[in-house]
Design an enzyme around this catalytic site. Structure first.
Site, PDB file in Angstrom:
ATOM      1  N   SER A  12      31.827  46.852  38.105  1.00  0.00           N
ATOM      2  CA  SER A  12      31.204  45.903  38.967  1.00  0.00           C
ATOM      3  C   SER A  12      30.029  45.108  38.280  1.00  0.00           C
ATOM      4  CB  SER A  12      30.482  46.837  40.320  1.00  0.00           C
ATOM      5  OG  SER A  12      31.234  47.851  40.619  1.00  0.00           O
ATOM      6  N   THR A  47      25.754  48.804  46.812  1.00  0.00           N
ATOM      7  CA  THR A  47      26.242  49.288  48.093  1.00  0.00           C
ATOM      8  C   THR A  47      25.277  50.030  48.942  1.00  0.00           C
ATOM      9  OG1 THR A  47      27.714  50.699  47.323  1.00  0.00           O
ATOM     10  CG2 THR A  47      28.290  48.701  47.553  1.00  0.00           C
ATOM     11  N   ASP A 113      35.344  56.746  33.260  1.00  0.00           N
ATOM     12  CA  ASP A 113      34.593  57.389  34.232  1.00  0.00           C
ATOM     13  C   ASP A 113      35.352  57.384  35.580  1.00  0.00           C
ATOM     14  OD1 ASP A 113      32.481  58.311  35.821  1.00  0.00           O
ATOM     15  OD2 ASP A 113      30.942  56.689  35.588  1.00  0.00           O
ATOM     16  N   ASN A 146      31.759  63.627  37.302  1.00  0.00           N
ATOM     17  CA  ASN A 146      30.775  64.378  37.791  1.00  0.00           C
ATOM     18  C   ASN A 146      31.293  65.888  38.131  1.00  0.00           C
ATOM     19  OD1 ASN A 146      31.394  63.903  40.455  1.00  0.00           O
ATOM     20  ND2 ASN A 146      30.097  62.299  40.473  1.00  0.00           N
ATOM     21  N   PRO A 215      12.911  64.539  41.092  1.00  0.00           N
ATOM     22  CA  PRO A 215      13.097  64.745  42.813  1.00  0.00           C
ATOM     23  C   PRO A 215      13.159  63.168  43.096  1.00  0.00           C
ATOM     24  CG  PRO A 215      10.917  65.394  42.238  1.00  0.00           C
ATOM     25  CD  PRO A 215      11.455  65.356  40.792  1.00  0.00           C
ATOM     26  N   ALA A 216      14.283  62.599  42.865  1.00  0.00           N
ATOM     27  CA  ALA A 216      14.432  61.043  43.373  1.00  0.00           C
ATOM     28  C   ALA A 216      15.888  60.891  42.978  1.00  0.00           C
ATOM     29  CB  ALA A 216      13.457  60.123  42.397  1.00  0.00           C
ATOM     30  N   ASP A 223      26.984  54.924  35.512  1.00  0.00           N
ATOM     31  CA  ASP A 223      27.552  53.878  34.645  1.00  0.00           C
ATOM     32  C   ASP A 223      26.720  53.751  33.450  1.00  0.00           C
ATOM     33  OD1 ASP A 223      28.870  53.450  37.001  1.00  0.00           O
ATOM     34  OD2 ASP A 223      27.387  52.143  37.614  1.00  0.00           O
TER      35      ASP A 223
HETATM   36  P1  ATP Z   1      26.504  62.831  37.422  1.00  0.00           P
HETATM   37  O1  ATP Z   1      27.253  63.794  38.840  1.00  0.00           O
HETATM   38  O2  ATP Z   1      26.640  63.323  36.260  1.00  0.00           O
HETATM   39  O3  ATP Z   1      25.194  62.768  38.123  1.00  0.00           O
HETATM   40  P2  ATP Z   1      27.412  60.487  38.402  1.00  0.00           P
HETATM   41  O4  ATP Z   1      28.659  59.808  37.924  1.00  0.00           O
HETATM   42  O5  ATP Z   1      27.496  61.095  39.672  1.00  0.00           O
HETATM   43  O6  ATP Z   1      27.548  61.478  37.344  1.00  0.00           O
HETATM   44  P3  ATP Z   1      24.473  59.905  38.270  1.00  0.00           P
HETATM   45  O7  ATP Z   1      24.532  60.801  39.445  1.00  0.00           O
HETATM   46  O8  ATP Z   1      24.110  58.470  38.532  1.00  0.00           O
HETATM   47  O9  ATP Z   1      26.177  59.625  38.161  1.00  0.00           O
HETATM   48  O10 ATP Z   1      23.921  60.766  36.968  1.00  0.00           O
HETATM   49  C1  ATP Z   1      24.690  60.304  35.884  1.00  0.00           C
HETATM   50  C2  ATP Z   1      23.511  61.029  35.076  1.00  0.00           C
HETATM   51  O11 ATP Z   1      22.105  60.727  35.317  1.00  0.00           O
HETATM   52  C3  ATP Z   1      23.310  62.565  35.006  1.00  0.00           C
HETATM   53  O12 ATP Z   1      24.142  63.122  34.117  1.00  0.00           O
HETATM   54  C4  ATP Z   1      21.834  62.847  34.753  1.00  0.00           C
HETATM   55  O13 ATP Z   1      21.768  63.134  33.405  1.00  0.00           O
HETATM   56  C5  ATP Z   1      21.206  61.813  34.965  1.00  0.00           C
HETATM   57  N1  ATP Z   1      20.397  61.805  36.505  1.00  0.00           N
HETATM   58  C6  ATP Z   1      20.686  61.243  37.605  1.00  0.00           C
HETATM   59  N2  ATP Z   1      19.965  61.487  38.457  1.00  0.00           N
HETATM   60  C7  ATP Z   1      19.072  62.327  37.903  1.00  0.00           C
HETATM   61  C8  ATP Z   1      17.825  63.081  38.617  1.00  0.00           C
HETATM   62  N3  ATP Z   1      17.650  63.053  39.903  1.00  0.00           N
HETATM   63  N4  ATP Z   1      17.269  63.837  37.676  1.00  0.00           N
HETATM   64  C9  ATP Z   1      17.580  63.942  36.408  1.00  0.00           C
HETATM   65  N5  ATP Z   1      18.671  63.287  35.768  1.00  0.00           N
HETATM   66  C10 ATP Z   1      19.355  62.559  36.670  1.00  0.00           C
HETATM   67  N1  PLP Z   2      28.701  49.993  41.869  1.00  0.00           N
HETATM   68  C1  PLP Z   2      28.494  49.276  42.918  1.00  0.00           C
HETATM   69  C2  PLP Z   2      28.952  47.935  43.328  1.00  0.00           C
HETATM   70  C3  PLP Z   2      27.486  50.055  43.546  1.00  0.00           C
HETATM   71  O1  PLP Z   2      27.021  49.724  44.777  1.00  0.00           O
HETATM   72  C4  PLP Z   2      27.151  51.384  42.957  1.00  0.00           C
HETATM   73  C5  PLP Z   2      26.156  52.212  43.655  1.00  0.00           C
HETATM   74  O2  PLP Z   2      25.726  51.971  44.517  1.00  0.00           O
HETATM   75  C6  PLP Z   2      27.389  51.745  41.748  1.00  0.00           C
HETATM   76  C7  PLP Z   2      28.085  51.082  41.068  1.00  0.00           C
HETATM   77  C8  PLP Z   2      27.317  53.196  41.465  1.00  0.00           C
HETATM   78  O3  PLP Z   2      26.380  53.452  40.460  1.00  0.00           O
HETATM   79  P1  PLP Z   2      25.900  54.792  39.965  1.00  0.00           P
HETATM   80  O4  PLP Z   2      27.197  55.801  40.259  1.00  0.00           O
HETATM   81  O5  PLP Z   2      26.078  54.678  38.618  1.00  0.00           O
HETATM   82  O6  PLP Z   2      24.662  55.415  40.501  1.00  0.00           O
HETATM   83 MG    MG Z   3      25.882  62.221  40.440  1.00  0.00          MG
HETATM   84 NA    NA Z   4      29.907  60.719  35.677  1.00  0.00          NA
HETATM   85 MG    MG Z   5      29.531  57.934  38.802  1.00  0.00          MG
END
Ligand code: ATP
Ligand code: PLP
Ligand code: MG
Ligand code: NA
Ligand code: MG
Length: 297
Positions: A12, A47, A113, A146, A215-216, A223
């Site tokens: 994207s 989004t 991914d 994930n 916590p955020a 990505d």
């Molecule tokens: P994942 O489920 O591993 O998180 P994802 O594809 O769902 O993969 P994100 O949720 O964006 O992607 O997280 C990617 C990476 O970012 C995680 O592996 C972690 O290292 C980091 N991360 C994301 N959110 C947090 C958070 N709140 N606190 C600490 N690390 C975070």
């Molecule tokens: N691509 C688009 C267009 C999105 O709107 C989003 C999240 O809102 C993502 C990708 C996902 O980002 P990520 O899973 O890396 O947090």
């Molecule tokens: Mg995640």
């Molecule tokens: Na992932």
């Molecule tokens: Mg993801």
């Protein structure tokens, strides 16, 4: 081992903010890669905002771009990187792209991914799941699901570290020699599990990295994580644990910087998803301080 490469990144694009290619291209360039982005969508913003506008590329339009590159002999890539894909027809075109790129470079590394959802919620059409499971996983070199995505792909419920390691083995048997489950939720913390099947006859080398949960809620981090894993695992092809330590260390430094920026602006970081401070974190991407350690099993 190679320090560089030429990456085709199909993800994207957002005008504002950092997800998809906006989150992957700059860090890969910082790590020394040539990156050619194909924008699978072009949206105003991600989004998660109340609204967004923009365009979606269809599968035929993707193949048109590939045809243009091929007609000029520009289709040699060392890596293909894909993230969020919104439809079965686009995913099937991506499969054609994999075949085409491998016909030109049989050693192409496909880093996938398999973006389908998170925390038990699917955010792609349900019919994508079986295409990922049956057609995409078998051709991927490295997979970065994930926890939820690993469950969908293996049909295994992952409730423990042991389950995570087992899921990696199932995925290896289906195709990719490298698997990183980027996070498993285990009592309030995040656990990354990496697995490298170096030899079909032997058990994979596996490791974990424990990541305290901040916590955020951030967007674009998945990505970014996959892009960093591509970048570092190509430089350390036999040390997925080291690649993951570097990727996690960069990402966590960036998340702290992001959190600090919002906090010092008086913003309540729990009230909405945070835009990552990607450009401001370029030193942490180029030269990460190793603050996270992988533990081998
Ligand atoms: P994942 O489920 O591993 O998180 P994802 O594809 O769902 O993969 P994100 O949720 O964006 O992607 O997280 C990617 C990476 O970012 C995680 O592996 C972690 O290292 C980091 N991360 C994301 N959110 C947090 C958070 N709140 N606190 C600490 N690390 C975070
Ligand atoms: N691509 C688009 C267009 C999105 O709107 C989003 C999240 O809102 C993502 C990708 C996902 O980002 P990520 O899973 O890396 O947090
Ligand atoms: Mg995640
Ligand atoms: Na992932
Ligand atoms: Mg993801």
């Amino acid at each position: 081992p190679s320090n560089t490469g030429r990456v085709l990144s199909i993800q994207s694009h957002t005008v504002q903010g950092y997800v998809g290619n906006k989150s992957a291209v700059f860090p890969l360039q910082l790590l020394g890669y040539d990156v050619d982005p194909i924008n699978s969508v072009q949206f105003s913003n991600h989004t998660g905002y109340p609204t967004f506008k923009g365009q979606v590329l269809n599968g035929q339009q993707l193949l048109d771009l590939i045809e243009g590159l091929e007609a000029n002999n520009l289709l040699y890539y060392t890596h293909l990187l894909t993230g969020y894909i919104g439809s079965v027809s686009f995913l099937k075109s991506v499969l054609e792209v994999v075949d085409k790129l491998r016909s030109i470079n049989p050693n192409l590394t496909y880093v996938c991914d398999p973006v389908m959802g998170d925390e038990g919620k699917l955010y792609v059409p349900e019919d994508l799941v079986s295409v990922y499971r049956e057609k995409v996983v078998p051709v991927a070199s490295m997979l970065t699901p994930n926890q939820f995505e690993a469950e969908l792909l293996t049909k295994l419920r992952i409730g423990s570290e042991t389950d995570g390691r087992k899921a990696c083995k199932i995925l290896h048997a289906a195709g990719p020699s490298k698997v990183v489950i980027t996070s498993i939720n285990i009592d309030g913390n995040l656990l990354l599990i990496g697995s490298h099947q170096k030899d079909k006859e032997q058990a994979p080398e596996q490791f974990k990295i424990v990541i305290p949960r901040i916590p955020a809620y951030f967007t674009g981090t998945g990505d970014l994580m996959t892009a960093l894993l591509l970048g570092w695992s190509n430089k350390y092809p036999d040390n997925l644990d080291k690649a993951a330590e570097l990727a996690v260390s960069s990402l966590q430094a960036l998340l702290q910087r992001t959190l600090n920026a919002y906090t010092s602006a008086g913003f309540d970081s729990k009230s909405s998803s945070l835009e990552i401070r990607l450009i401001q974190s370029q030193d942490d991407i180029r030269q990460p301080k190793l603050t996270f350690k992988a533990h081998k099993y």
